[in-house]
Motif scaffolding. Structure first.
Motif, short mmCIF file in Angstrom:
data_model
loop_
_atom_site.label_atom_id
_atom_site.label_comp_id
_atom_site.label_asym_id
_atom_site.label_seq_id
_atom_site.Cartn_x
_atom_site.Cartn_y
_atom_site.Cartn_z
N ASP A 234 28.81 -1.37 79.92
CA ASP A 234 28.65 -2.74 79.47
C ASP A 234 29.65 -3.02 78.34
OD1 ASP A 234 27.63 -1.76 77.04
OD2 ASP A 234 25.56 -1.95 77.71
N TRP A 235 29.74 -4.28 77.97
CA TRP A 235 30.77 -4.67 77.02
C TRP A 235 30.57 -4.03 75.64
CZ3 TRP A 235 35.15 -6.69 78.56
CH2 TRP A 235 36.09 -6.97 77.58
N ASN A 236 29.36 -3.71 75.26
CA ASN A 236 29.13 -3.05 73.98
C ASN A 236 29.83 -1.70 73.92
OD1 ASN A 236 27.50 -5.10 72.92
ND2 ASN A 236 25.67 -4.24 73.86
N ILE B 67 32.54 -1.06 75.54
CA ILE B 67 33.97 -1.39 75.43
C ILE B 67 34.33 -1.51 73.95
CG2 ILE B 67 35.70 -3.20 75.83
CD1 ILE B 67 35.20 -2.05 78.44
N GLU B 68 33.52 -2.26 73.22
CA GLU B 68 33.78 -2.42 71.79
C GLU B 68 33.83 -1.07 71.09
OE1 GLU B 68 31.46 -5.31 69.62
OE2 GLU B 68 31.34 -6.60 71.38
N TRP C 163 37.17 0.84 72.02
CA TRP C 163 38.29 -0.10 72.11
C TRP C 163 39.64 0.60 72.06
CZ3 TRP C 163 39.40 -4.29 74.29
CH2 TRP C 163 40.51 -5.03 73.93
N LYS D 245 36.18 -7.33 70.98
CA LYS D 245 35.28 -8.49 71.08
C LYS D 245 35.66 -9.32 72.31
CE LYS D 245 33.60 -8.10 66.63
NZ LYS D 245 33.99 -6.72 66.52
N GLN D 246 34.71 -9.50 73.21
CA GLN D 246 34.96 -10.19 74.46
C GLN D 246 35.44 -11.63 74.23
OE1 GLN D 246 31.63 -10.14 77.14
NE2 GLN D 246 32.79 -11.01 78.81
N ASN E 191 36.16 -10.95 83.68
CA ASN E 191 35.06 -10.37 84.44
C ASN E 191 35.54 -9.66 85.70
OD1 ASN E 191 33.06 -11.12 82.62
ND2 ASN E 191 32.67 -13.06 83.65
N PHE F 77 37.15 -6.43 84.55
CA PHE F 77 36.10 -5.52 84.11
C PHE F 77 35.41 -4.87 85.30
CE2 PHE F 77 31.76 -4.64 82.65
CZ PHE F 77 32.01 -3.90 81.52
#
Length: 67
Positions: free
Chosen positions: A2-4, A6-7, A10, A35-36, A59, A62
């Motif tokens: 999930d994007w969290n 990714i952060e 990074w 940050k998306q 998206n 991703f």
């Protein structure tokens, strides 16, 4: 992933982002800092995408990643 995550990863992910969107500079990537919404904004700025298009491009990218 999930994007969290990714952060949190990074530094490793930004190389993949740079491969996809080569117009983004190292300074841009440092400022985005995983940050998306920041990445979407930079895509709009450098590629002239509308907000919805930037979100779709991100998206789609991703979803294609093999994490």
């Amino acid at each position: 992933m999930d994007w969290n995550r990714i952060e949190g990863n990074w530094k490793q992910v930004k190389g993949k982002v740079k491969e996809q969107w080569g117009k983004l500079t190292d300074d841009d990537l440092d400022a985005i800092d995983g940050k998306q919404d920041q990445l979407e904004g930079k895509l709009q700025q450098h590629y002239g995408y509308q907000k919805d298009q930037a979100k779709k491009e991100l998206n789609d990218w991703f979803g294609r990643q093999k994490w």
